[in-house]
Structure formats: structure tokens, C-alpha cells
Design an enzyme around this catalytic site. Structure first.
Site: not given
Ligand code: 13P
Length: 251
Positions: A10, A96, A98, A168, A174, A214
């Protein structure tokens, strides 16, 4: 029948055309396809036509990061799933964290997106997971159950076998703080049992559940060694060809 394994990248709202093509070419040229393994790239929407061209002669699949819950029409600024289909997207991320957090997307709205995608035979990768606060208050399982329930309430049983989930935990995205393989595996087992209860047992046994948060070369092998972890949804580490290929190698 064995469940499909996934390594999905992603890219989020990163990369301009030149870098995106370079990254895709690097991954494409070094990838050794393995049976039962699907590699999927999720560029931001504007890059999709370009990356679709680069992937024309590749086994790497293309996905979108978001879709409208409507097929097409007067929805200014939205992503038409019909267009995603025409651009050869075979997967789409939905829900997601976010998007749930910054764009207030509800479980019901996400379920409608899953419905529209399955009607076009685009596989939804449904992201679910809890915040740190929810985990500390011990309401994380309830939250995950509600996220799953909305999907099986909305979708007809004939499309249940075409869904993919990604766990997730928001506190691991992140942050560099990965869920341990034990923590992730425990929740994956819970998700599978909830799919069995809210959908059915056969679908639960066949549904791939990816882990995201991560994920990186140093922890990929350990996470992927667990029975109920069927792949990784990689954010930051998917922006680097060596790291991403390294993660694919661990699968
Ligand atoms: P990271 O691997 O940067 O933590 O992000 C995970 C993510 O949100 C994948 O959709």
C-alpha cells in the site's frame, strides 16, 4: 484447498510517476512467481493507469486504495469502481483506518463499497483493527466483531468466498511498533472464528487474512510463519524495492 498468500504494497499518498514506474519495474524484474502467492501493488489513484501499463506483462496484480460506493455518476471527486475495473484493478482496499479516521467512514459505508466491488468482481481487501485506546479499554474484540458483522449482514452469501480481510491494529501503523506474531495470530484466529459465526465455517477456512502494521523484512518471516496469517499488507516498506522483495522472499 489452501488459502491464497498475499504480499500487498500500500503506497498510500506517496510517489510521483517517475519513481512509481521505477519501483514497479524493479519489483517486476526481480520477482520470482511462486504458486499460491499473489503480489498486489496499490498506487494512489492518479498513478493507476500508468502502473497498469507497466504491469501488463506481469503476474503482479493491481489494486486501488479506495472506491466510491456508487458505480458511476454525479459524485464529484470520487473513484468510480467501473473505472478501476477498466484500468485492470483486480483488488481494492476498503476501510483502511486512515479512511475511517480522517474521512469518517462507517462500517455500513464500507460494507456498501464491498458490495459494489464484488458486483464488478473486484476483490475487496477489507481493513479492520483497533486503536490503542480501544485495546487498553479491552473493547477491541467488540470493535472488530462489528466491523466484520457489517460486511456479512450486507453481502449475499454467494460473494462471501471472494473477500479478503486485513487486520491492521492502528497502534502499529506507521509507528515502527509491530504487533508480535503471537498478538497478531491471536486476533487472526478471533477474526476467522467470527467469520465462521457471522458467515459460515467453510468461508472462514478459505478466507485469507493479512496482517498490516510496520511489517518489514526483519519481522515478515516470523509473522508469516503463523497458521492464520495469510500474508502482509505493507505500507512504508513497500516503497523500497529491496525491502519489499525481501518481504516477498519470506513468504
Ligand atoms: P506501515 O507498514 O507503514 O505501518 O503501514 C501499514 C498500512 O497501513 C498498510 O495498509
Amino acid at each position: 484447498m489452501a488459502r491464497m498468500n498475499y504480499i500487498a504494497g500500500n503506497w498510500k499518498m506517496n510517489l510521483l510517476p517517475e519513481m512509481a514506474v521505477e519501483l514497479t519495474e524493479l519489483i517486476k524484474s526481480q520477482l520470482v512467481p511462486k504458486p499460491n502467492q499473489e503480489i498486489v501493488l496499490f498506487p494512489q489513484t492518479g498513478l493507476i493507469p500508468l502502473i497498469s501499463q507497466v504491469l501488463l506483462d506481469s503476474t503482479i496484480q493491481l489494486g486501488a486504495q479506495n472506491t466510491s460506493d456508487q458505480l458511476s455518476g454525479a459524485y464529484t471527486g470520487e473513484n468510480s469502481p467501473e473505472l478501476l475495473k477498466a484500468l485492470r484493478c483486480s483488488y481494492c482496499l476498503i476501510g483502511h483506518s486512515e479512511r475511517r479516521q480522517y474521512f469518517s467512514e462507517s462500517d455500513e459505508f464500507i460494507a456498501r463499497k464491498a458490495e459494489v466491488l464484488t458486483s464488478l468482481k473486484i476483490t475487496p481487501i477489507i481493513c479492520i483493527g483497533e486503536s490503542l485506546e480501544e485495546r487498553e479499554k479491552e473493547i477491541h474484540l467488540e470493535k472488530i466483531t462489528n466491523q466484520i458483522k457489517a460486511i456479512y449482514q450486507r453481502l449475499e452469501p454467494d460473494v462471501w468466498s471472494g473477500l479478503v480481510f486485513a487486520y491492521e491494529p492502528i497502534w502499529a501503523i506507521g509507528t515502527g511498533k509491530t504487533a508480535t506474531a503471537d498478538q497478531a495470530d491471536e486476533i487472526h484466529k478471533f477474526i476467522r472464528s467470527e467469520i465462521g459465526r457471522l458467515g459460515n465455517e467453510f468461508v472462514a477456512s478459505q478466507t485469507s487474512i493479512l496482517y498490516g502494521g510496520s511489517a518489514k523484512p526483519s519481522n515478515a518471516k516470523e509473522l508469516l510463519s503463523r497458521e492464520d496469517i495469510d500474508g502482509l499488507l505493507v505500507g512504508g516498506a513497500s516503497l523500497n524495492a529491496d525491502d519489499f522483495l525481501n518481504i516477498i522472499e519470506s513468504c
